[in-house]
Scaffold this motif. Structure first.
Motif, PDB file in Angstrom:
ATOM      1  N   SER A  51       0.833  -1.210   0.000  1.00 19.46           N
ATOM      2  CA  SER A  51       0.000   0.000   0.000  1.00 19.46           C
ATOM      3  C   SER A  51       0.862   1.254   0.000  1.00 19.46           C
ATOM      4  CB  SER A  51      -0.920   0.022   1.217  1.00 19.46           C
ATOM      5  OG  SER A  51      -1.799  -1.066   1.187  1.00 19.46           O
ATOM      6  N   ALA A  52       1.969   1.238   0.724  1.00 16.87           N
ATOM      7  CA  ALA A  52       2.875   2.392   0.756  1.00 16.87           C
ATOM      8  C   ALA A  52       3.448   2.648  -0.633  1.00 16.87           C
ATOM      9  CB  ALA A  52       3.991   2.173   1.768  1.00 16.87           C
ATOM     10  N   ALA A  53       3.800   1.586  -1.336  1.00 17.48           N
ATOM     11  CA  ALA A  53       4.333   1.738  -2.696  1.00 17.48           C
ATOM     12  C   ALA A  53       3.307   2.435  -3.589  1.00 17.48           C
ATOM     13  CB  ALA A  53       4.722   0.379  -3.266  1.00 17.48           C
ATOM     14  N   LYS A  54       2.060   2.065  -3.441  1.00 22.04           N
ATOM     15  CA  LYS A  54       0.984   2.681  -4.218  1.00 22.04           C
ATOM     16  C   LYS A  54       0.835   4.157  -3.855  1.00 22.04           C
ATOM     17  CE  LYS A  54      -2.279   0.866  -6.751  1.00 22.04           C
ATOM     18  NZ  LYS A  54      -2.031   0.598  -8.164  1.00 22.04           N
ATOM     19  N   ILE A  55       0.913   4.461  -2.561  1.00 19.89           N
ATOM     20  CA  ILE A  55       0.747   5.844  -2.108  1.00 19.89           C
ATOM     21  C   ILE A  55       1.940   6.708  -2.529  1.00 19.89           C
ATOM     22  CG2 ILE A  55       0.525   7.322  -0.059  1.00 19.89           C
ATOM     23  CD1 ILE A  55      -1.262   5.085   1.095  1.00 19.89           C
ATOM     24  N   ILE A  56       3.137   6.135  -2.578  1.00 18.60           N
ATOM     25  CA  ILE A  56       4.294   6.886  -3.083  1.00 18.60           C
ATOM     26  C   ILE A  56       4.028   7.329  -4.516  1.00 18.60           C
ATOM     27  CG2 ILE A  56       6.714   6.653  -3.814  1.00 18.60           C
ATOM     28  CD1 ILE A  56       7.112   4.950  -1.222  1.00 18.60           C
ATOM     29  N   GLU A  57       3.451   6.453  -5.314  1.00 16.10           N
ATOM     30  CA  GLU A  57       3.099   6.806  -6.696  1.00 16.10           C
ATOM     31  C   GLU A  57       2.058   7.917  -6.745  1.00 16.10           C
ATOM     32  OE1 GLU A  57       1.741   3.285  -8.694  1.00 16.10           O
ATOM     33  OE2 GLU A  57       3.666   2.254  -8.475  1.00 16.10           O
ATOM     34  N   ILE A  58       1.107   7.891  -5.824  1.00 20.51           N
ATOM     35  CA  ILE A  58       0.013   8.871  -5.813  1.00 20.51           C
ATOM     36  C   ILE A  58       0.473  10.222  -5.266  1.00 20.51           C
ATOM     37  CG2 ILE A  58      -2.218   9.417  -4.713  1.00 20.51           C
ATOM     38  CD1 ILE A  58      -2.766   6.340  -4.769  1.00 20.51           C
ATOM     39  N   GLU A  59       1.243  10.217  -4.167  1.00 14.83           N
ATOM     40  CA  GLU A  59       1.558  11.460  -3.452  1.00 14.83           C
ATOM     41  C   GLU A  59       2.872  12.120  -3.838  1.00 14.83           C
ATOM     42  OE1 GLU A  59      -0.898  10.685   0.698  1.00 14.83           O
ATOM     43  OE2 GLU A  59       1.287  10.728   0.776  1.00 14.83           O
ATOM     44  N   THR A  60       3.731  11.415  -4.563  1.00 13.48           N
ATOM     45  CA  THR A  60       5.036  12.000  -4.908  1.00 13.48           C
ATOM     46  C   THR A  60       5.339  11.784  -6.387  1.00 13.48           C
ATOM     47  OG1 THR A  60       6.496  10.073  -4.595  1.00 13.48           O
ATOM     48  CG2 THR A  60       5.837  11.284  -2.602  1.00 13.48           C
ATOM     49  N   ASP A  61       6.407  12.400  -6.832  1.00 16.86           N
ATOM     50  CA  ASP A  61       6.896  12.193  -8.195  1.00 16.86           C
ATOM     51  C   ASP A  61       8.033  11.173  -8.215  1.00 16.86           C
ATOM     52  OD1 ASP A  61       5.128  14.084  -9.275  1.00 16.86           O
ATOM     53  OD2 ASP A  61       6.501  15.728  -8.798  1.00 16.86           O
ATOM     54  N   LEU A  62       8.279  10.518  -7.095  1.00 15.78           N
ATOM     55  CA  LEU A  62       9.378   9.559  -6.993  1.00 15.78           C
ATOM     56  C   LEU A  62       8.957   8.171  -7.444  1.00 15.78           C
ATOM     57  CD1 LEU A  62      10.691  10.592  -3.466  1.00 15.78           C
ATOM     58  CD2 LEU A  62      11.740  11.135  -5.674  1.00 15.78           C
ATOM     59  N   LYS A  63       9.894   7.436  -7.972  1.00 18.36           N
ATOM     60  CA  LYS A  63       9.707   6.017  -8.285  1.00 18.36           C
ATOM     61  C   LYS A  63      10.086   5.225  -7.037  1.00 18.36           C
ATOM     62  CE  LYS A  63       9.122   6.643 -12.795  1.00 18.36           C
ATOM     63  NZ  LYS A  63       7.919   7.377 -12.981  1.00 18.36           N
ATOM     64  N   ILE A  64       9.526   4.046  -6.902  1.00 19.51           N
ATOM     65  CA  ILE A  64       9.811   3.201  -5.732  1.00 19.51           C
ATOM     66  C   ILE A  64      11.309   2.959  -5.615  1.00 19.51           C
ATOM     67  CG2 ILE A  64       9.408   0.948  -4.646  1.00 19.51           C
ATOM     68  CD1 ILE A  64       6.977   2.950  -4.794  1.00 19.51           C
ATOM     69  N   GLY A  65      11.972   2.696  -6.723  1.00 20.66           N
ATOM     70  CA  GLY A  65      13.417   2.455  -6.715  1.00 20.66           C
ATOM     71  C   GLY A  65      14.215   3.636  -6.184  1.00 20.66           C
ATOM     72  N   GLU A  66      13.725   4.846  -6.428  1.00 17.71           N
ATOM     73  CA  GLU A  66      14.414   6.035  -5.923  1.00 17.71           C
ATOM     74  C   GLU A  66      14.310   6.110  -4.396  1.00 17.71           C
ATOM     75  OE1 GLU A  66      14.052   9.486  -9.205  1.00 17.71           O
ATOM     76  OE2 GLU A  66      12.113   8.627  -8.582  1.00 17.71           O
ATOM     77  N   VAL A  67      13.168   5.747  -3.873  1.00 16.86           N
ATOM     78  CA  VAL A  67      12.997   5.743  -2.415  1.00 16.86           C
ATOM     79  C   VAL A  67      13.854   4.633  -1.811  1.00 16.86           C
ATOM     80  CG1 VAL A  67      11.352   5.420  -0.521  1.00 16.86           C
ATOM     81  CG2 VAL A  67      10.677   6.730  -2.555  1.00 16.86           C
ATOM     82  N   GLU A  68      13.809   3.457  -2.391  1.00 17.46           N
ATOM     83  CA  GLU A  68      14.598   2.332  -1.878  1.00 17.46           C
ATOM     84  C   GLU A  68      16.098   2.621  -1.928  1.00 17.46           C
ATOM     85  OE1 GLU A  68      11.555  -1.353  -2.887  1.00 17.46           O
ATOM     86  OE2 GLU A  68      13.114  -0.853  -4.347  1.00 17.46           O
ATOM     87  N   ALA A  69      16.530   3.401  -2.920  1.00 14.73           N
ATOM     88  CA  ALA A  69      17.959   3.714  -3.062  1.00 14.73           C
ATOM     89  C   ALA A  69      18.490   4.577  -1.920  1.00 14.73           C
ATOM     90  CB  ALA A  69      18.210   4.412  -4.400  1.00 14.73           C
TER      91      ALA A  69
END
Length: 184
Positions: free
Chosen positions: A37-55
């Motif tokens: 769910s957090a991965a989905k919300i990152i897509e909705i609320e930010t311009d970041l890709k999941i990989g960028e957050v994980e990095a």
């Protein structure tokens, strides 16, 4: 310091991302667990890709990786922050249900008497949610609701996020100047 950061499926993922950024700047070792769910919300609320957050994190684990080091009390991390903390995650922690890596790592914190900071982001709150917060606090968690202060007169959303993240850093015992402190 070695910190576990859990980002669960509540609005306010910016808080968790900013915490990761500051912990990295401070040289802390971070372990990141993102729920689906957090991965989905990152897509909705930010311009970041999941990989960028994980990095940003030093170590990243899938949400159900019970073989991860942070799932065991024998792995000596210093603290955990669940930021934001969904009401589902809060409920699971409050009743000791370790059905995800986030809730298992939180359970490890509580049983090993390590610092667990939970940042619930929900409004209004039901009586059940309030009781879950009380149960988690009684078990040893610190409940820090996502309620940033305005006395510093933040001029941007980023400054508002930094107020709350600065309070988390304070509770972790990490010096920071992320926000303007009250001077009276």
């Amino acid at each position: 310091m070695e910190i576990v950061v859990g980002i669960s499926g509540a609005s306010g993922v910016q808080y968790g991302i900013r915490l990761l950024q500051i912990l990295k700047e401070k040289g802390c070792i971070t372990h990141l667990v993102l729920t689906d769910s957090a991965a989905k919300i990152i897509e909705i609320e930010t311009d970041l890709k999941i990989g960028e957050v994980e990095a940003i994190a030093d170590h990243v684990y899938p949400p159900r990786d019970f073989a991860a080091p942070i799932a065991s009390g024998s792995h000596l991390f210093d603290a955990m922050v669940i930021i934001p903390c969904s009401m589902g995650t809060l409920s699971a922690v409050a009743c000791g249900s370790s059905d995800t890596l986030i809730t298992r790592a939180a359970d490890v914190c509580l049983k090993e008497k390590r610092r667990l900071i939970m940042v619930p982001r929900e409004t209004p709150l039901s009586l059940i949610q309030i009781r879950n917060m009380a149960a988690a606090a009684e078990a040893g968690a610190i409940i820090l609701p996502a309620c940033p202060a305005f006395y510093s007169r933040p001029k941007s959303l980023d400054e508002l996020v930094d107020v709350l993240v600065g309070r988390v850093l304070d509770l972790l015992g990490l010096e920071n100047d992320s926000y303007q402190r009250w001077k009276g």
